[in-house]
Design a protein around this motif. Structure first.
Motif, PDB file in Angstrom:
ATOM      1  N   LYS A 199       0.734  -0.845  -0.053  1.00 19.27           N
ATOM      2  CA  LYS A 199       0.189   0.250   0.096  1.00 19.27           C
ATOM      3  C   LYS A 199       0.924   1.371  -0.063  1.00 19.27           C
ATOM      4  O   LYS A 199       0.759   2.278  -0.238  1.00 19.27           O
ATOM      5  CB  LYS A 199      -0.945  -0.135   1.082  1.00 19.27           C
ATOM      6  CG  LYS A 199      -1.872  -0.969   1.386  1.00 19.27           C
ATOM      7  CD  LYS A 199      -2.814  -0.454   2.382  1.00 19.27           C
ATOM      8  CE  LYS A 199      -3.810  -1.828   2.328  1.00 19.27           C
ATOM      9  NZ  LYS A 199      -5.044  -1.753   3.317  1.00 19.27           N
ATOM     10  N   THR A 200       2.157   1.002   0.450  1.00 15.55           N
ATOM     11  CA  THR A 200       3.093   2.336   0.220  1.00 15.55           C
ATOM     12  C   THR A 200       3.800   2.209  -0.187  1.00 15.55           C
ATOM     13  O   THR A 200       4.660   1.073  -0.456  1.00 15.55           O
ATOM     14  CB  THR A 200       3.691   2.517   1.834  1.00 15.55           C
ATOM     15  OG1 THR A 200       3.848   1.619   2.469  1.00 15.55           O
ATOM     16  CG2 THR A 200       2.015   3.001   2.331  1.00 15.55           C
ATOM     17  N   PRO A 201       4.841   2.888  -0.477  1.00 13.58           N
ATOM     18  CA  PRO A 201       5.937   2.617  -1.763  1.00 13.58           C
ATOM     19  C   PRO A 201       7.715   1.842  -0.775  1.00 13.58           C
ATOM     20  O   PRO A 201       7.850   2.258   0.035  1.00 13.58           O
ATOM     21  CB  PRO A 201       6.765   4.042  -1.577  1.00 13.58           C
ATOM     22  CG  PRO A 201       5.816   5.005  -1.949  1.00 13.58           C
ATOM     23  CD  PRO A 201       4.708   4.333  -0.218  1.00 13.58           C
ATOM     24  N   VAL A 202       7.679   0.864  -2.394  1.00 10.58           N
ATOM     25  CA  VAL A 202       9.132   0.134  -1.415  1.00 10.58           C
ATOM     26  C   VAL A 202      10.448   0.613  -2.779  1.00 10.58           C
ATOM     27  O   VAL A 202      11.558   0.361  -1.969  1.00 10.58           O
ATOM     28  CB  VAL A 202       8.332  -1.456  -1.936  1.00 10.58           C
ATOM     29  CG1 VAL A 202       7.840  -1.910  -1.085  1.00 10.58           C
ATOM     30  CG2 VAL A 202       7.653  -1.267  -3.338  1.00 10.58           C
ATOM     31  N   ILE A 203      10.198   1.376  -3.240  1.00  8.62           N
ATOM     32  CA  ILE A 203      10.792   1.691  -4.723  1.00  8.62           C
ATOM     33  C   ILE A 203      11.240   3.381  -3.891  1.00  8.62           C
ATOM     34  O   ILE A 203      10.147   4.276  -3.947  1.00  8.62           O
ATOM     35  CB  ILE A 203      10.982   1.457  -5.477  1.00  8.62           C
ATOM     36  CG1 ILE A 203      10.909   0.082  -6.166  1.00  8.62           C
ATOM     37  CG2 ILE A 203      12.276   2.052  -6.593  1.00  8.62           C
ATOM     38  CD1 ILE A 203      12.464  -0.891  -6.050  1.00  8.62           C
ATOM     39  N   LYS A 204      12.497   4.243  -3.559  1.00  9.25           N
ATOM     40  CA  LYS A 204      12.076   5.343  -3.361  1.00  9.25           C
ATOM     41  C   LYS A 204      13.433   5.633  -4.792  1.00  9.25           C
ATOM     42  O   LYS A 204      14.235   5.177  -5.284  1.00  9.25           O
ATOM     43  CB  LYS A 204      13.684   5.671  -2.481  1.00  9.25           C
ATOM     44  CG  LYS A 204      12.398   5.054  -1.254  1.00  9.25           C
ATOM     45  CD  LYS A 204      13.356   5.412   0.159  1.00  9.25           C
ATOM     46  CE  LYS A 204      11.805   4.869   1.525  1.00  9.25           C
ATOM     47  NZ  LYS A 204      12.857   5.199   3.284  1.00  9.25           N
ATOM     48  N   GLY A 205      12.608   6.885  -4.752  1.00  9.86           N
ATOM     49  CA  GLY A 205      13.746   7.359  -6.130  1.00  9.86           C
ATOM     50  C   GLY A 205      14.858   7.855  -5.542  1.00  9.86           C
ATOM     51  O   GLY A 205      15.898   8.010  -7.009  1.00  9.86           O
ATOM     52  N   ASP A 206      15.456   8.200  -4.158  1.00  8.56           N
ATOM     53  CA  ASP A 206      16.382   7.556  -4.703  1.00  8.56           C
ATOM     54  C   ASP A 206      17.714   7.322  -4.365  1.00  8.56           C
ATOM     55  O   ASP A 206      18.829   7.202  -4.240  1.00  8.56           O
ATOM     56  CB  ASP A 206      16.543   8.439  -2.919  1.00  8.56           C
ATOM     57  CG  ASP A 206      18.673   8.815  -2.154  1.00  8.56           C
ATOM     58  OD1 ASP A 206      18.699   9.911  -3.009  1.00  8.56           O
ATOM     59  OD2 ASP A 206      18.752   8.415  -0.594  1.00  8.56           O
ATOM     60  N   TRP A 207      17.250   5.959  -4.761  1.00  6.49           N
ATOM     61  CA  TRP A 207      17.255   4.838  -4.850  1.00  6.49           C
ATOM     62  C   TRP A 207      18.404   4.626  -6.393  1.00  6.49           C
ATOM     63  O   TRP A 207      19.036   3.599  -6.563  1.00  6.49           O
ATOM     64  CB  TRP A 207      16.927   3.346  -4.622  1.00  6.49           C
ATOM     65  CG  TRP A 207      16.655   3.052  -3.392  1.00  6.49           C
ATOM     66  CD1 TRP A 207      16.936   4.829  -1.949  1.00  6.49           C
ATOM     67  CD2 TRP A 207      15.944   2.336  -2.247  1.00  6.49           C
ATOM     68  NE1 TRP A 207      16.800   4.146  -0.854  1.00  6.49           N
ATOM     69  CE2 TRP A 207      16.164   3.012  -0.940  1.00  6.49           C
ATOM     70  CE3 TRP A 207      15.194   1.179  -2.483  1.00  6.49           C
ATOM     71  CZ2 TRP A 207      14.965   2.310  -0.192  1.00  6.49           C
ATOM     72  CZ3 TRP A 207      14.305   0.947  -2.109  1.00  6.49           C
ATOM     73  CH2 TRP A 207      14.278   1.194  -0.985  1.00  6.49           C
ATOM     74  N   ILE A 208      17.458   5.516  -7.070  1.00  2.13           N
ATOM     75  CA  ILE A 208      17.421   4.856  -8.580  1.00  2.13           C
ATOM     76  C   ILE A 208      18.584   5.875  -9.030  1.00  2.13           C
ATOM     77  O   ILE A 208      18.877   6.695  -9.433  1.00  2.13           O
ATOM     78  CB  ILE A 208      16.331   5.114  -9.164  1.00  2.13           C
ATOM     79  CG1 ILE A 208      14.978   3.987  -8.606  1.00  2.13           C
ATOM     80  CG2 ILE A 208      15.722   5.420 -10.423  1.00  2.13           C
ATOM     81  CD1 ILE A 208      13.804   5.020  -9.178  1.00  2.13           C
ATOM     82  N   LYS A 209      19.400   4.693 -10.311  1.00  2.00           N
ATOM     83  CA  LYS A 209      21.309   5.837 -10.956  1.00  2.00           C
ATOM     84  C   LYS A 209      20.110   5.896 -12.269  1.00  2.00           C
ATOM     85  O   LYS A 209      18.802   5.675 -12.536  1.00  2.00           O
ATOM     86  CB  LYS A 209      21.189   4.283 -11.015  1.00  2.00           C
ATOM     87  CG  LYS A 209      21.239   3.127 -11.556  1.00  2.00           C
ATOM     88  CD  LYS A 209      22.817   2.636 -12.487  1.00  2.00           C
ATOM     89  CE  LYS A 209      22.094   0.892 -12.731  1.00  2.00           C
ATOM     90  NZ  LYS A 209      23.327   0.619 -12.940  1.00  2.00           N
ATOM     91  N   PRO A 210      21.012   6.900 -12.879  1.00  2.00           N
ATOM     92  CA  PRO A 210      20.504   7.251 -14.444  1.00  2.00           C
ATOM     93  C   PRO A 210      20.291   5.849 -15.423  1.00  2.00           C
ATOM     94  O   PRO A 210      21.199   5.334 -15.217  1.00  2.00           O
ATOM     95  CB  PRO A 210      21.728   7.925 -14.338  1.00  2.00           C
ATOM     96  CG  PRO A 210      22.136   8.845 -12.704  1.00  2.00           C
ATOM     97  CD  PRO A 210      22.033   7.980 -12.107  1.00  2.00           C
ATOM     98  N   GLY A 211      19.439   6.557 -15.791  1.00  2.00           N
ATOM     99  CA  GLY A 211      19.336   4.749 -17.605  1.00  2.00           C
ATOM    100  C   GLY A 211      18.334   4.217 -17.048  1.00  2.00           C
ATOM    101  O   GLY A 211      18.202   2.784 -18.045  1.00  2.00           O
ATOM    102  N   THR A 212      17.665   3.478 -15.454  1.00  2.00           N
ATOM    103  CA  THR A 212      16.811   2.683 -14.945  1.00  2.00           C
ATOM    104  C   THR A 212      15.738   2.815 -15.834  1.00  2.00           C
ATOM    105  O   THR A 212      14.765   4.437 -15.740  1.00  2.00           O
ATOM    106  CB  THR A 212      17.114   2.990 -13.183  1.00  2.00           C
ATOM    107  OG1 THR A 212      18.236   2.472 -12.812  1.00  2.00           O
ATOM    108  CG2 THR A 212      16.461   1.547 -12.833  1.00  2.00           C
TER     109      THR A 212
END
Length: 315
Positions: A199-212
């Motif tokens: 129900k709530t985010p499990v993936i955070k934008g801070d973790w995501i590298k360019p090109g993902t």
């Protein structure tokens, strides 16, 4: 009317074949009314969902009934049950009935893979699958049908089911790693495929590298989501359909309601990608996000593949 056994459904829905059937049907003429969503509580107080999904073209009509019962996890039962009826659209004659649970899971995974063929970097090496339900169990194979990943990782909350899942993939000849640290795995991933009932985010934008490339599947209600606002802000957004993804899923409906994005921030739907109306990924550094709500036309493509293959096997 044919009653198609479950094992035939699996046998006739190969990932490559289904991806191509989806690519073809998305370019065809069809009528697809807005699906019916009915939310209800059980006697035990569980929040369940009933979904009815009709679609038709000049030859065939399909109707799927789906129930989503998240509390089934505590009962060691699947969260989703579904049935499909395929009919002749000219006469209304029922042609086939089949269990749509496996059909739904495979067509959902293959639609995501089809989108990834336009949105995921061609040199992507690391695939991360988040979740362990019926859809997640097909995401590795589906994505491997469109990209040659060198590393496959899986994360889920239940460690016992995680080991079973990874073991089943290894038995299929797919070298897979079970990961305990979701953040670390997400930071390394080139494609993150997320299919949970969170129900709530499990993936955070801070973790995501360019090109993902982010493949977001699980959120199916207006108050649920799998990514946070930061991930939404940094992503170029694509959907299977605007009508479904923008209003039925909290993945996009919540950020829109909060003013994080607007509906115009969705660059294209999957039909526009396939027809070349939008180029898809435009750079190696771009973060792309595909939000799947699930479409009745996807079910029809899968059901027809099963029905025609089954008929041919009887000849």
């Amino acid at each position: 009317m044919l009653i198609i056994p479950d094992e035939k459904i699996s046998a006739f829905l190969g990932y490559t074949e289904l991806i191509e059937a989806l690519r073809e049907v998305f370019q065809s003429d069809y009528t697809m009314p807005v699906r019916h969503h009915h939310f209800y509580k059980t006697a035990a107080g569980d929040d369940n969902t009933l979904i009815l999904m009709p679609v038709w073209n000049n030859e065939y009509m399909g109707m799927k009934q789906v129930t989503v019962a998240p509390a089934n996890a505590s009962r060691d039962m699947p969260a989703i049950f579904a049935q499909y009826i395929l009919s002749n659209s000219k006469t209304g004659e029922p042609l086939a009935m089949m269990n749509a649970t496996e059909l739904t899971a495979r067509r959902t995974a293959c639609t995501s893979a089809l989108a990834a063929s336009y949105l995921c970097r061609e040199d992507a090496e690391n695939l991360l699958v988040v979740g362990g339900g019926s859809v997640a169990k097909h995401l590795v194979q589906a994505h491997l049908a469109v990209r040659n990943f060198k590393k496959v990782s899986v994360w889920m909350r239940n460690s016992i089911k995680l080991e079973e899942f990874v073991g089943s993939l290894k038995n299929q000849g797919i070298q897979t790693e079970a990961v305990m640290d979701l953040e670390e795995a997400a930071r390394q991933a080139d494609l993150i495929a997320c299919a949970t009932l969170s129900k709530t985010p499990v993936i955070k934008g801070d973790w995501i590298k360019p090109g993902t490339h982010l493949d977001m599947i699980g959120s199916h209600k207006p108050d649920t989501r799998e990514t946070d606002d930061d991930a939404i802000r940094k992503s170029t957004i694509f959907v299977d359909s605007r009508a479904g993804a923008l209003h039925e899923t909290g993945e996009l409906a919540l950020p829109i309601a909060d003013g994080i994005i607007t509906e115009s921030d969705v660059k294209a739907d999957i039909v526009e990608l396939i027809k070349g109306n939008h180029p898809g990924r435009t750079s190696g550094e771009e973060v792309t996000l595909f939000k799947s709500a699930g479409l009745a036309i996807e079910d029809l493509a899968a059901a027809l593949l099963v029905y025609k293959s089954f008929n041919s096997s009887l000849a």
